[in-house]
Write a protein that holds these residues in place. Structure first.
Motif, PDB file in Angstrom:
ATOM      1  N   ARG A  43       0.851  -1.176   0.000  1.00  0.00           N
ATOM      2  CA  ARG A  43       0.000   0.000   0.000  1.00  0.00           C
ATOM      3  C   ARG A  43       0.896   1.238   0.000  1.00  0.00           C
ATOM      4  O   ARG A  43       1.754   1.400   0.873  1.00  0.00           O
ATOM      5  CB  ARG A  43      -0.917   0.038   1.216  1.00  0.00           C
ATOM      6  CG  ARG A  43      -1.682   1.326   1.396  1.00  0.00           C
ATOM      7  CD  ARG A  43      -2.739   1.556   0.321  1.00  0.00           C
ATOM      8  NE  ARG A  43      -2.881   2.973   0.029  1.00  0.00           N
ATOM      9  CZ  ARG A  43      -3.911   3.503  -0.645  1.00  0.00           C
ATOM     10  NH1 ARG A  43      -4.869   2.726  -1.125  1.00  0.00           N
ATOM     11  NH2 ARG A  43      -3.964   4.782  -0.884  1.00  0.00           N
ATOM     12  N   TYR A  70       0.834   5.427  -0.106  1.00  0.00           N
ATOM     13  CA  TYR A  70       0.051   6.661   0.003  1.00  0.00           C
ATOM     14  C   TYR A  70       0.748   7.737  -0.815  1.00  0.00           C
ATOM     15  O   TYR A  70       1.922   8.012  -0.604  1.00  0.00           O
ATOM     16  CB  TYR A  70      -0.032   7.141   1.451  1.00  0.00           C
ATOM     17  CG  TYR A  70      -0.879   6.281   2.352  1.00  0.00           C
ATOM     18  CD1 TYR A  70      -2.268   6.357   2.296  1.00  0.00           C
ATOM     19  CD2 TYR A  70      -0.301   5.413   3.267  1.00  0.00           C
ATOM     20  CE1 TYR A  70      -3.054   5.587   3.133  1.00  0.00           C
ATOM     21  CE2 TYR A  70      -1.080   4.636   4.111  1.00  0.00           C
ATOM     22  CZ  TYR A  70      -2.462   4.729   4.038  1.00  0.00           C
ATOM     23  OH  TYR A  70      -3.237   3.972   4.865  1.00  0.00           O
ATOM     24  N   LYS A 128      -7.305  -1.651   7.806  1.00  0.00           N
ATOM     25  CA  LYS A 128      -8.224  -0.927   6.927  1.00  0.00           C
ATOM     26  C   LYS A 128      -8.410  -1.651   5.605  1.00  0.00           C
ATOM     27  O   LYS A 128      -9.508  -1.693   5.058  1.00  0.00           O
ATOM     28  CB  LYS A 128      -7.695   0.492   6.672  1.00  0.00           C
ATOM     29  CG  LYS A 128      -7.963   1.441   7.809  1.00  0.00           C
ATOM     30  CD  LYS A 128      -7.560   2.848   7.429  1.00  0.00           C
ATOM     31  CE  LYS A 128      -7.977   3.829   8.516  1.00  0.00           C
ATOM     32  NZ  LYS A 128      -7.506   5.185   8.205  1.00  0.00           N
ATOM     33  N   THR A 132     -12.000  -3.535   4.098  1.00  0.00           N
ATOM     34  CA  THR A 132     -12.526  -2.903   2.867  1.00  0.00           C
ATOM     35  C   THR A 132     -12.655  -1.390   2.960  1.00  0.00           C
ATOM     36  O   THR A 132     -13.323  -0.775   2.142  1.00  0.00           O
ATOM     37  CB  THR A 132     -13.919  -3.446   2.438  1.00  0.00           C
ATOM     38  OG1 THR A 132     -14.931  -2.891   3.295  1.00  0.00           O
ATOM     39  CG2 THR A 132     -13.984  -4.947   2.461  1.00  0.00           C
ATOM     40  N   VAL A 133     -12.022  -0.789   3.937  1.00  0.00           N
ATOM     41  CA  VAL A 133     -12.098   0.663   4.033  1.00  0.00           C
ATOM     42  C   VAL A 133     -11.071   1.312   3.093  1.00  0.00           C
ATOM     43  O   VAL A 133     -11.234   2.437   2.647  1.00  0.00           O
ATOM     44  CB  VAL A 133     -11.869   1.112   5.492  1.00  0.00           C
ATOM     45  CG1 VAL A 133     -11.817   2.613   5.607  1.00  0.00           C
ATOM     46  CG2 VAL A 133     -12.974   0.564   6.373  1.00  0.00           C
ATOM     47  N   LEU A 134     -10.027   0.566   2.792  1.00  0.00           N
ATOM     48  CA  LEU A 134      -8.949   1.101   1.978  1.00  0.00           C
ATOM     49  C   LEU A 134      -8.600   0.067   0.917  1.00  0.00           C
ATOM     50  O   LEU A 134      -8.656  -1.141   1.180  1.00  0.00           O
ATOM     51  CB  LEU A 134      -7.746   1.361   2.896  1.00  0.00           C
ATOM     52  CG  LEU A 134      -6.566   2.141   2.360  1.00  0.00           C
ATOM     53  CD1 LEU A 134      -6.964   3.588   2.121  1.00  0.00           C
ATOM     54  CD2 LEU A 134      -5.412   2.093   3.356  1.00  0.00           C
ATOM     55  N   LEU A 135      -8.256   0.558  -0.276  1.00  0.00           N
ATOM     56  CA  LEU A 135      -7.875  -0.371  -1.349  1.00  0.00           C
ATOM     57  C   LEU A 135      -6.379  -0.662  -1.293  1.00  0.00           C
ATOM     58  O   LEU A 135      -5.594   0.227  -0.987  1.00  0.00           O
ATOM     59  CB  LEU A 135      -8.207   0.242  -2.706  1.00  0.00           C
ATOM     60  CG  LEU A 135      -9.669   0.212  -3.119  1.00  0.00           C
ATOM     61  CD1 LEU A 135      -9.870   1.086  -4.339  1.00  0.00           C
ATOM     62  CD2 LEU A 135     -10.129  -1.203  -3.391  1.00  0.00           C
ATOM     63  N   VAL A 139     -11.102  -6.750  -3.015  1.00  0.00           N
ATOM     64  CA  VAL A 139     -11.298  -5.810  -4.123  1.00  0.00           C
ATOM     65  C   VAL A 139     -12.487  -6.234  -4.981  1.00  0.00           C
ATOM     66  O   VAL A 139     -13.348  -5.415  -5.303  1.00  0.00           O
ATOM     67  CB  VAL A 139     -10.027  -5.708  -4.992  1.00  0.00           C
ATOM     68  CG1 VAL A 139     -10.244  -4.752  -6.155  1.00  0.00           C
ATOM     69  CG2 VAL A 139      -8.860  -5.242  -4.144  1.00  0.00           C
ATOM     70  N   GLY A 167     -15.522   5.285   9.529  1.00  0.00           N
ATOM     71  CA  GLY A 167     -14.809   4.081   9.110  1.00  0.00           C
ATOM     72  C   GLY A 167     -15.692   2.847   9.219  1.00  0.00           C
ATOM     73  O   GLY A 167     -15.643   1.956   8.369  1.00  0.00           O
ATOM     74  N   THR A 217     -18.125   2.845   6.276  1.00  0.00           N
ATOM     75  CA  THR A 217     -17.526   2.453   5.002  1.00  0.00           C
ATOM     76  C   THR A 217     -17.210   0.960   4.992  1.00  0.00           C
ATOM     77  O   THR A 217     -17.220   0.333   3.942  1.00  0.00           O
ATOM     78  CB  THR A 217     -16.243   3.254   4.696  1.00  0.00           C
ATOM     79  OG1 THR A 217     -15.523   3.440   5.902  1.00  0.00           O
ATOM     80  CG2 THR A 217     -16.553   4.599   4.103  1.00  0.00           C
ATOM     81  N   ALA A 218     -16.944   0.399   6.167  1.00  0.00           N
ATOM     82  CA  ALA A 218     -16.644  -1.031   6.220  1.00  0.00           C
ATOM     83  C   ALA A 218     -17.913  -1.880   6.228  1.00  0.00           C
ATOM     84  O   ALA A 218     -17.848  -3.091   6.030  1.00  0.00           O
ATOM     85  CB  ALA A 218     -15.819  -1.347   7.460  1.00  0.00           C
ATOM     86  N   ALA A 245     -12.931   7.406  -0.951  1.00  0.00           N
ATOM     87  CA  ALA A 245     -12.299   7.289   0.363  1.00  0.00           C
ATOM     88  C   ALA A 245     -11.467   6.011   0.434  1.00  0.00           C
ATOM     89  O   ALA A 245     -10.429   5.963   1.078  1.00  0.00           O
ATOM     90  CB  ALA A 245     -13.352   7.292   1.464  1.00  0.00           C
ATOM     91  N   ARG A 246     -11.927   4.982  -0.253  1.00  0.00           N
ATOM     92  CA  ARG A 246     -11.225   3.698  -0.201  1.00  0.00           C
ATOM     93  C   ARG A 246      -9.874   3.751  -0.893  1.00  0.00           C
ATOM     94  O   ARG A 246      -8.977   2.988  -0.574  1.00  0.00           O
ATOM     95  CB  ARG A 246     -12.077   2.631  -0.897  1.00  0.00           C
ATOM     96  CG  ARG A 246     -12.595   1.580   0.042  1.00  0.00           C
ATOM     97  CD  ARG A 246     -13.116   0.412  -0.742  1.00  0.00           C
ATOM     98  NE  ARG A 246     -12.364  -0.791  -0.470  1.00  0.00           N
ATOM     99  CZ  ARG A 246     -12.495  -1.910  -1.176  1.00  0.00           C
ATOM    100  NH1 ARG A 246     -13.313  -1.967  -2.203  1.00  0.00           N
ATOM    101  NH2 ARG A 246     -11.786  -2.965  -0.863  1.00  0.00           N
ATOM    102  N   THR A 247      -9.733   4.634  -1.851  1.00  0.00           N
ATOM    103  CA  THR A 247      -8.448   4.721  -2.537  1.00  0.00           C
ATOM    104  C   THR A 247      -7.419   5.431  -1.664  1.00  0.00           C
ATOM    105  O   THR A 247      -6.237   5.427  -1.976  1.00  0.00           O
ATOM    106  CB  THR A 247      -8.566   5.516  -3.856  1.00  0.00           C
ATOM    107  OG1 THR A 247      -8.924   6.863  -3.520  1.00  0.00           O
ATOM    108  CG2 THR A 247      -9.603   4.917  -4.775  1.00  0.00           C
ATOM    109  N   GLY A 248      -7.886   6.056  -0.585  1.00  0.00           N
ATOM    110  CA  GLY A 248      -6.950   6.745   0.301  1.00  0.00           C
ATOM    111  C   GLY A 248      -6.888   8.229   0.008  1.00  0.00           C
ATOM    112  O   GLY A 248      -6.364   8.999   0.788  1.00  0.00           O
ATOM    113  N   ASN A 249      -7.505   8.671  -1.108  1.00  0.00           N
ATOM    114  CA  ASN A 249      -7.618  10.103  -1.371  1.00  0.00           C
ATOM    115  C   ASN A 249      -8.959  10.541  -0.825  1.00  0.00           C
ATOM    116  O   ASN A 249      -9.972   9.933  -1.111  1.00  0.00           O
ATOM    117  CB  ASN A 249      -7.570  10.393  -2.868  1.00  0.00           C
ATOM    118  CG  ASN A 249      -6.328   9.835  -3.502  1.00  0.00           C
ATOM    119  OD1 ASN A 249      -5.241   9.991  -2.972  1.00  0.00           O
ATOM    120  ND2 ASN A 249      -6.497   9.142  -4.615  1.00  0.00           N
TER     121      ASN A 249
END
Lengths: 259, 316, 265
Positions: B11, B13, B52, B56-59, B73, C92, C95-96, C257-261
Motif C-alpha cells: 500500500r 500513500y 483498513k 474494505t475501508v482502503l484499497l 477488491v 470508518g 464504510t466497512a 475514500a477507499r483509494t486513500g484520497n
C-alpha cells in the motif's frame, strides 16, 4: 488603564490574525454578495432603483452582526474548552477589554463585506452606488462597528453565564435584522414597534448608513452618533460587569474549567 | 480454507508534498480459521493500514487479501458480511442513542432483522455486561463501557473474522482485563481474530500466534512463547556518573550490545544475556557507581534491534 | 443491488439517529421560540421589502415565496448533519459495513424535512393573512400536502449538496449558505423566474422547490387542480433525478475514500 488598553490592543491584533485564517470569516463574508443579489433583484424587478443603496447597506450590516454574534458565541467557550481561559485569567490583562478588543477586530469584516456588496450590485446588475456623504459614512461605519462590538461583548457575557442561551445564538440574527430595520427602515413600522426598535443601536446605524449614501443632506448627525455611542456604552458596561462578576464567582467556586 | 489470506500486499500513500509513503511493503500472511492472531508493532508500522485494507475501508496498491475466500477488491460485499471490526478508542458510537439503539442500528445495517435482531442485540448486551445500562444514552458511558459496546457492535453480525485494532488503547487496567476475558471467550467460540496491539503482554495473553510488523514489513510470525523468550533475554542497565574508563571496560564485556550516553550524565548499557547484565552490575559496583537501575526494553526496542541491527537507545 | 425493503429498513434505522439528534439540538421550547421565530422573522424580513417598494401585489408574491423558502433553509441543515458522522468516529465503520451510503444519509437527516414541514406549514398558513392573503378552509389540506412533498423533494436536492459537503466538511456551512441563498434568488420566490437570464431559468426549472412554489401560487390564484398537479408532478420528477444523483454521488465519495484520497475519518 494600561491593563484595559493592553487587553484591547492584544485582542484586536489577535482577532485580526485569527480571522484571516478562519473559515468562519469567509462564511460570514460569503453571505454579503449573495444577499445583495437577492435584494437587488427585488429592487430592480419592482422598478425601485432609487432604493438600490438599501440593497447594499443591508447585507453589510447583516455580515457585521452575523460575524459579531458568531465570534461572541464561540470566543470564550472555545478558550474554556481548550483550557486557555485559566492561563488568560492568570495573566495581567483584563478579560472584558480583551473580549471587546477581539470583537472590535471582528468588526473589520464590514469593510470587505461592504466592498463585496457594492461590487456585486455593480457587476451583476450594473448599478453602481455612490457615497454622497463620505465623512458621515466613515463616522457611521465607525460608530456602528464599535456599538456592535460592545453589544456582542454583552452577549458573549450572557453566553458564558448561561450556556443554554447559545442554543438561541443562531436564532438571534433574523429577529434583529427585522427589528433594527437593516433593510426596511423602522420609520415604516407601526409607532409602537418603531419605539421598540429605537432601543437597538442598529436601527440608528442602518438609518445613518443609508442617509450617508443618499444625495439629500443628512440631518442631526451628531445626535444620532451620540445615541449610538450611548447605547453601545451601556451594552459594554453591562457586558464587562457581567463578565467580571462571573469570573469572581467562578474563582470562588472553582467552576472555571468546568464546561 | 484459511480465514485470512494475504499475499504480496503493498500500500502506497501518495502525498501532496514529498515522496510517496509506502505503508505496507509486501505482506504475506495466512491466518487459519479459529486462530487469534496478534499483530505487533510500533506506531506507524502499518498495522492500521493493514486492518483498513482487510476491512474494505482502503484499497490495496497491489497484492491480494481474501477473507474467508472473499477478495477485498472484487468481492467487497462478501467480505463486509463476513467481517466485524472494532477500532480502539471511545469514538465510533452514536452518543445520542442508547446502547440498544446503537446495536440495533448496526444490526440492521448488516441485514439482521425482526426477532433475530432483537435476540442478537439482547444477547450481546448481556455478554459484554451492558444489559442493565442498555436503555441509557451512550454519551454518558465511561470509556470502558464504550469499548465494550464497540466489541458488541463488532460482533453484531456474528462475523467469522473479527478485526480488533488497538482494542484496549486508553483502557484502565481493570477494563482491559475484562476485555481480554471477553476476547478469550470468543476464541473458545471459534471466531478468527486479527488483533493489533503494541502491548506485548496483551498479545502474549490472547494470541495463538504473533506477527511482528515494522516499517510495512512482516518481520516474523511466531508463537507468543518464542517472542517472549526473545524479550526476556534483553536487558539494560542505566547508571549515573560512570567514569569514561569504566565505560570502556563495560563495552568489551561479553554479551554487552552497546554502551551509550543518553544525556544528563546517564549511561545506558544494553545486554543480550542475563549473565552479561550481572557482569555489568558487578563492574559498576566495583567502580563505586551507586546510581544504577535495571530495566527491560520494550518489545518494540527489542525487535527493532533484532531486525535492524540498531542500538536499543536509538529512537525508531 | 439494494432492494426497496432493505432501503426502507436502512432509512428507518438511520432516522432513529435523526430523531435523537433533533432532540439534542432543540427542545420544544427552543424550537418554538428560537428556531420557528427565526424562520418567521426571515419570512417577514423579505415580505416587508414588498411594503418598502410600495406594491401590494408584489408583496403577495414575496410573502408566498418567502414562506415556501422556509423549507429550503431548514432542509439544507442536512449538509451539516451529514458531516456529523465524521466527528462521531463512525465513518470508518460505515464504510466497512454493507450499508448503501446514500440511503443511509437519506434517513440520517430526515429530522430536517420533518421539522421543515411543520415550520413551512406554519409560515405559509399563519403569516400571509397579515399581508392580505385569506386562505379558505378547503385550501389548507391541499397546501399542507404540497408543503410535505416540497420539503421531501427539496431534501432530495439537499442530499446531493450534502454528498459534496461530506468531502469538503470544513466548508459545509459555506456550501449550505451559498446553496440556500442561490435557491432563494432564482427559484421564483422573490422575483419571477423570468427575471433572470435564460440559462439561469433552466437551472431554476431543475430545482424541485421552484415547482412546489408554483403549485402554492396556483392554489392561491384559484387555478384548476390540473395546474397544481402538473407542478407537483414536475417537482417529484426533479426530486427523483436529484436523489438518483445523490445516491451515485455518495457511492463515489465512499469509493474515493477507499483509494486513500479524500479519507473520511
Amino acid at each position: 488603564m494600561r491593563r484595559l488598553l493592553g487587553g484591547f490592543t492584544l485582542g484586536l491584533g489577535f482577532q485580526l490574525r485569527a480571522m484571516v485564517r478562519s473559515a468562519d470569516t469567509y462564511f460570514a463574508l460569503v453571505g454579503a454578495p449573495l444577499t445583495t443579489v437577492v435584494l437587488m433583484s427585488m429592487m430592480l424587478y419592482s422598478g425601485r432603483t432609487d432604493l438600490a443603496s438599501y440593497a447594499v447597506v443591508a447585507p453589510t450590516l447583516m455580515s457585521l452582526w452575523t460575524a459579531g454574534l458568531m465570534f461572541a458565541g464561540e470566543m470564550i467557550s472555545e478558550d474554556r474548552e481548550n483550557g486557555r481561559l485559566e492561563p488568560l485569567l492568570a495573566s495581567p490583562v483584563s478579560l472584558p477589554s480583551l473580549v471587546f478588543g477581539r470583537l472590535c477586530g471582528a468588526m473589520f469584516i464590514s469593510l470587505p463585506a461592504f466592498a463585496l456588496a457594492i461590487v456585486t450590485a455593480g457587476l451583476v446588475f450594473g448599478v453602481w452606488i455612490t457615497i454622497h456623504h463620505p465623512v458621515v459614512f466613515v463616522l457611521a461605519v465607525l460608530a456602528t462597528s464599535l456599538a456592535t462590538a460592545a453589544t456582542v461583548t454583552a452577549l458573549s457575557a450572557v453566553f458564558i453565564v448561561a450556556p443554554g442561551a447559545r442554543i438561541v445564538q443562531n436564532s438571534l440574527s433574523m429577529p434583529v435584522f427585522l427589528l433594527a430595520g437593516v433593510m426596511v427602515p423602522v420609520a415604516l413600522f407601526p409607532v409602537w414597534l418603531e419605539g421598540a426598535s429605537r432601543v437597538l443601536y442598529l436601527s440608528w446605524g442602518a438609518d445613518l448608513f443609508r442617509d450617508a449614501l443618499e444625495p439629500a443632506p443628512v440631518e442631526a448627525v451628531a445626535l444620532r452618533l451620540l445615541t449610538m455611542a450611548a447605547l453601545g456604552a451601556a451594552a459594554l458596561a453591562f457586558g464587562s460587569l457581567t463578565l467580571v462578576r462571573f469570573l469572581r464567582r467562578a474563582r470562588a467556586e472553582g467552576t472555571l474549567s468546568r464546561v | 480454507m484459511s480465514a485470512l489470506e494475504i499475499t504480496g500486499l503493498r500500500r502506497v500513500y501518495q502525498r501532496k508534498r514529498g515522496d510517496p509513503l509506502e505503508a505496507l511493503r509486501g505482506i504475506d500472511l495466512v491466518v487459519p480459521e479459529g486462530e487469534v492472531h496478534g499483530l505487533l508493532g510500533p506506531n506507524g508500522a502499518g498495522k492500521t493500514t493493514l486492518c483498513k485494507i482487510v476491512s474494505t475501508v482502503l484499497l490495496p496498491t497491489s497484492g491480494t487479501v481474501r477473507v474467508l475466500g472473499h477478495d477485498v477488491v472484487t468481492d467487497t460485499a462478501g467480505v463486509k458480511s463476513s467481517l466485524g471490526i472494532v477500532f480502539g478508542g471511545d469514538k465510533g458510537a452514536y452518543d445520542r442513542l442508547t446502547a440498544r439503539q446503537n446495536l440495533t442500528f448496526w444490526a440492521s445495517v448488516y441485514g439482521i432483522t425482526g426477532t433475530r435482531r432483537r435476540r442478537r442485540v439482547g444477547e450481546l448486551l448481556e455478554r459484554v455486561g451492558l444489559a442493565e445500562r442498555a436503555e441509557e444514552v451512550v454519551g454518558g458511558f465511561s470509556r470502558g463501557m464504550k469499548q465494550r459496546l464497540h466489541l458488541a457492535r463488532g460482533l453484531v453480525s456474528d462475523p467469522g473474522v473479527l478485526i480488533l485494532d488497538e482494542p484496549t488503547v486508553g483502557m484502565d487496567p481493570v477494563a482491559a482485563r475484562d476485555f481480554r476475558a471477553l476476547v478469550g471467550e470468543l476464541r473458545g467460540g471459534g471466531t478468527t481474530i486479527l488483533m493489533t496491539t503494541h502491548d506485548m503482554a496483551e498479545a502474549a495473553a490472547l494470541s495463538d500466534r504473533v506477527s511482528l510488523i515494522d516499517q510495512g514489513r512482516l518481520v516474523m510470525t511466531e508463537t507468543p512463547e518464542t517472542v517472549g523468550d526473545l524479550v526476556s533475554a534483553y536487558e539494560r542497565v542505566d547508571a549515573r556518573g560512570v567514569p569514561e574508563r569504566v565505560r570502556e571496560q563495560l563495552a568489551v564485556l561479553p554479551g554487552v550490545v552497546s554502551v551509550t550516553g543518553t544525556g544528563g550524565g546517564l549511561t545506558r548499557v544494553e545486554t543480550e544475556a542475563p549473565e552479561a547484565t550481572l557482569a555489568v552490575q558487578r563492574a559498576l559496583v566495583d567502580a563505586e557507581v551507586r546510581d544504577v537501575s535495571l530495566s527491560r526494553p520494550t518489545l518494540e526496542e527489542v525487535y527493532l534491534h533484532l531486525v535492524g541491527g540498531r542500538g536499543m537507545g536509538v529512537d525508531p | 443491488m439494494i432492494t426497496p425493503v432493505q432501503a426502507a429498513r436502512t432509512v428507518r434505522h438511520a432516522a432513529v439517529i435523526a430523531r435523537a439528534d433533533l432532540g439534542v439540538v432543540y427542545s420544544w421550547r427552543t424550537w418554538l421560540f428560537g428556531w420557528l421565530i427565526r424562520l418567521l422573522c426571515q419570512m417577514v424580513f423579505y415580505s416587508l421589502v414588498g411594503v418598502l417598494v410600495g406594491d401590494p401585489e408584489y408583496t403577495v408574491h414575496i410573502v408566498l415565496g418567502a414562506a415556501v423558502m422556509t423549507c429550503v433553509a431548514e432542509t439544507m441543515l442536512a449538509t451539516a448533519s451529514t458531516c456529523w458522522d465524521r466527528h462521531q468516529g463512525t465513518m470508518g465503520l460505515l464504510t466497512a459495513s454493507p450499508v448503501e451510503p446514500g440511503v443511509f444519509y437519506f434517513g440520517r437527516s430526515l429530522q430536517w424535512p420533518a421539522s421543515a414541514t411543520a415550520t413551512t406549514s406554519i409560515a405559509l398558513l399563519a403569516v400571509p393573512p397579515f399581508f392580505g392573503i385569506a386562505w379558505e378552509w378547503h385550501q389548507v389540506p391541499v397546501l399542507v400536502g404540497i408543503v410535505v412533498l416540497t420539503c421531501l423533494s427539496t431534501y432530495c436536492m439537499t442530499m446531493l449538496v450534502a454528498s459534496f459537503a461530506l468531502v469538503l466538511s470544513e466548508a459545509r456551512n459555506i456550501i449550505s449558505a451559498i446553496s440556500t441563498t442561490c435557491v432563494i434568488a432564482i427559484s421564483g420566490a422573490m422575483v419571477p423566474v423570468e427575471f433572470w437570464p435564460v440559462p439561469v431559468q433552466w437551472i431554476a426549472q431543475a430545482l424541485p422547490v421552484t415547482h412546489g412554489l408554483a403549485a402554492v401560487r396556483a392554489v392561491e390564484a384559484g387555478a384548476p387542480a390540473s395546474a397544481v398537479l402538473a407542478s407537483v408532478g414536475l417537482m417529484l420528477l426533479a426530486a427523483a433525478c436529484w436523489l438518483s444523483l445523490a445516491l451515485v454521488s455518495f457511492r463515489q465519495v465512499f469509493a474515493r475514500a477507499r483509494t486513500g484520497n479524500g479519507a473520511l475519518d
